[in-house]
Design a protein around this motif. Structure first.
Motif, mmCIF file in Angstrom:
data_model
loop_
_atom_site.group_PDB
_atom_site.id
_atom_site.type_symbol
_atom_site.label_atom_id
_atom_site.label_comp_id
_atom_site.label_asym_id
_atom_site.label_seq_id
_atom_site.Cartn_x
_atom_site.Cartn_y
_atom_site.Cartn_z
ATOM 1 N N ILE A 9 0.919 -1.148 -0.006
ATOM 2 C CA ILE A 9 -0.154 -0.124 -0.067
ATOM 3 C C ILE A 9 0.973 1.001 -0.027
ATOM 4 O O ILE A 9 0.649 2.186 -0.645
ATOM 5 C CB ILE A 9 -0.979 0.114 1.169
ATOM 6 N N HIS A 10 2.066 1.106 0.824
ATOM 7 C CA HIS A 10 2.979 2.264 0.731
ATOM 8 C C HIS A 10 2.553 3.584 0.897
ATOM 9 O O HIS A 10 2.851 4.615 0.230
ATOM 10 C CB HIS A 10 3.830 2.273 -0.889
ATOM 11 N N ALA A 11 1.711 3.667 1.848
ATOM 12 C CA ALA A 11 1.273 5.208 2.552
ATOM 13 C C ALA A 11 0.677 6.050 1.497
ATOM 14 O O ALA A 11 0.692 6.973 1.463
ATOM 15 C CB ALA A 11 2.393 5.773 2.948
ATOM 16 N N ASN A 60 9.304 -5.434 4.114
ATOM 17 C CA ASN A 60 10.709 -4.781 4.474
ATOM 18 C C ASN A 60 10.674 -3.245 4.914
ATOM 19 O O ASN A 60 11.410 -2.866 5.604
ATOM 20 C CB ASN A 60 11.838 -5.051 3.443
ATOM 21 N N HIS A 61 9.729 -2.463 4.124
ATOM 22 C CA HIS A 61 9.654 -1.211 4.364
ATOM 23 C C HIS A 61 8.981 -1.031 5.633
ATOM 24 O O HIS A 61 9.350 0.070 6.554
ATOM 25 C CB HIS A 61 8.823 -0.360 3.299
ATOM 26 N N ASP A 62 8.089 -1.737 6.210
ATOM 27 C CA ASP A 62 7.464 -1.938 7.569
ATOM 28 C C ASP A 62 8.671 -1.838 8.619
ATOM 29 O O ASP A 62 8.810 -1.043 9.549
ATOM 30 C CB ASP A 62 6.570 -2.903 7.640
ATOM 31 N N ALA A 119 2.468 -14.133 2.551
ATOM 32 C CA ALA A 119 3.849 -13.738 2.911
ATOM 33 C C ALA A 119 4.036 -12.426 2.189
ATOM 34 O O ALA A 119 3.241 -11.934 1.397
ATOM 35 C CB ALA A 119 4.653 -14.869 2.052
ATOM 36 N N HIS A 120 5.270 -11.691 2.543
ATOM 37 C CA HIS A 120 5.492 -10.593 1.802
ATOM 38 C C HIS A 120 6.272 -10.986 0.669
ATOM 39 O O HIS A 120 5.850 -10.690 -0.631
ATOM 40 C CB HIS A 120 6.154 -9.432 2.820
ATOM 41 N N GLY A 121 7.588 -11.332 0.936
ATOM 42 C CA GLY A 121 8.471 -11.877 -0.333
ATOM 43 C C GLY A 121 7.935 -13.382 -0.379
ATOM 44 O O GLY A 121 6.880 -13.837 -0.514
ATOM 45 N N GLY A 151 3.715 -10.589 -2.088
ATOM 46 C CA GLY A 151 3.886 -9.355 -2.627
ATOM 47 C C GLY A 151 5.101 -9.040 -3.083
ATOM 48 O O GLY A 151 6.159 -10.037 -3.571
ATOM 49 N N HIS A 152 5.545 -7.726 -2.771
ATOM 50 C CA HIS A 152 7.177 -7.228 -2.684
ATOM 51 C C HIS A 152 7.784 -6.919 -4.055
ATOM 52 O O HIS A 152 8.334 -5.956 -4.035
ATOM 53 C CB HIS A 152 7.917 -8.573 -2.035
ATOM 54 N N THR A 153 7.103 -7.772 -5.176
ATOM 55 C CA THR A 153 7.619 -7.205 -6.368
ATOM 56 C C THR A 153 6.553 -6.108 -7.006
ATOM 57 O O THR A 153 7.384 -5.464 -7.925
ATOM 58 C CB THR A 153 7.919 -8.428 -7.429
ATOM 59 N N HIS A 154 5.635 -5.862 -6.325
ATOM 60 C CA HIS A 154 4.395 -4.754 -7.051
ATOM 61 C C HIS A 154 4.289 -5.206 -8.557
ATOM 62 O O HIS A 154 3.819 -4.384 -9.231
ATOM 63 C CB HIS A 154 5.395 -3.325 -7.185
ATOM 64 N N LEU A 155 4.327 -6.631 -8.744
ATOM 65 C CA LEU A 155 3.817 -7.096 -10.156
ATOM 66 C C LEU A 155 2.651 -8.018 -9.889
ATOM 67 O O LEU A 155 2.646 -8.977 -9.340
ATOM 68 C CB LEU A 155 4.828 -7.802 -10.850
#
Ligand code: ZN
Length: 254
Positions: A9-11, A60-62, A119-121, A151-155
């Motif tokens: 979501i990245h804020a 990872n950004h969290d 999972a994230h990655g 997620g993680h790749t945004h694809l």
């Protein structure tokens, strides 16, 4: 049961609001991480998602924005955004970010426990990217669940394993500014790695916010794209003094 599956979501509050409006009724949120970082509305986004029942995997950004992990592996733009985000988060939102759990997590109250994981990655290593058939080769065989949302790749898309054949799946949408969706049914005996794409910073060349609705009864995965108020999201990034690239890339979907 309907699960709303969101990642990265990245804020980006405008993208999240558009997704929640478009999703309609759902029973649970499966949040695959990177709720914050890059975008200019970290507190508002945390406050919207933390009130929704379901599960939240850490990204990872969290970890870096919360101050739990070092930004040493981040490029200068990501690092600048992480430092800014850490300063902006109010204490209770910071505490929520830092309490997020490492994936893979298993959704509760599903009839077939162990079948689905989030999972994230990679389900084998939380920071590993699964962007290609080669990346998917080990995790799709070795993961404990038969289907992992990641997620993680945004694809948006993913991979399926049918016997010994590993295939990439990419929903193909006509490039325009309208909402669009495409569905697939999960087949018994196959293994799947499925990525809802990124809500707040898509990188597959399509600027529209990406998400999945998963119907656990019919085993139907529906990939969605939805337009959002891009100008407002970009304006917030610029007004916050964040790197300009974080605003311009949203229009490109890169
Ligand atoms: Zn991300």
């Amino acid at each position: 049961m309907r699960a709303l599956v969101l990642s990265d979501i990245h804020a980006n509050l405008e993208a999240l609001n558009a997704v929640l409006d478009a999703a309609g009724d759902f029973d649970l949120l499966w949040d695959l991480g990177d709720v914050v970082g890059y975008g200019a509305s970290p507190n508002e986004v945390v406050e919207r998602v933390r009130g929704l029942s379901g599960l939240h995997v850490r990204g990872n950004h969290d970890r870096v924005c919360g101050g739990y992990a070092s930004a040493v592996s981040f490029n200068p733009v990501a690092r600048a955004a992480a430092v800014w985000t850490n300063q902006q988060l109010i204490p209770e939102n910071l505490a929520w970010i830092n309490a997020l759990e490492q994936g893979p997590l298993l959704p509760v109250s599903l009839p077939e426990e162990g079948v689905i994981a989030c999972a994230h990655g990679s389900p084998l290593e939380e920071d590993s990217y699964i962007a290609s058939v080669r990346d998917a080769w080990s995790p799709i065989r070795e993961m404990a669940a038969t289907t992992t949302f990641f997620g993680h790749t945004h694809l948006q898309g993913g991979f399926l394993l049918d016997g010994t054949t590993l295939k990439e799946m990419r929903p193909r949408f006509v490039a325009n500014d309208q909402a669009a969706s495409v569905s697939m049914v999960l087949e018994p005996g196959l293994r799947y790695l499925i990525n809802p794409g990124s809500v707040g910073q898509p990188r597959d060349g399509d600027w529209r916010a990406a998400f999945i609705l998963y119907d656990t009864d019919s085993k139907t995965v529906t990939f969605h794209r939805v337009p959002y108020d891009l100008t407002v999201a970009q304006g917030r990034i610029l007004m916050a003094g964040l790197p300009e690239r974080l605003a311009s890339r949203l229009r490109e979907g890169r």
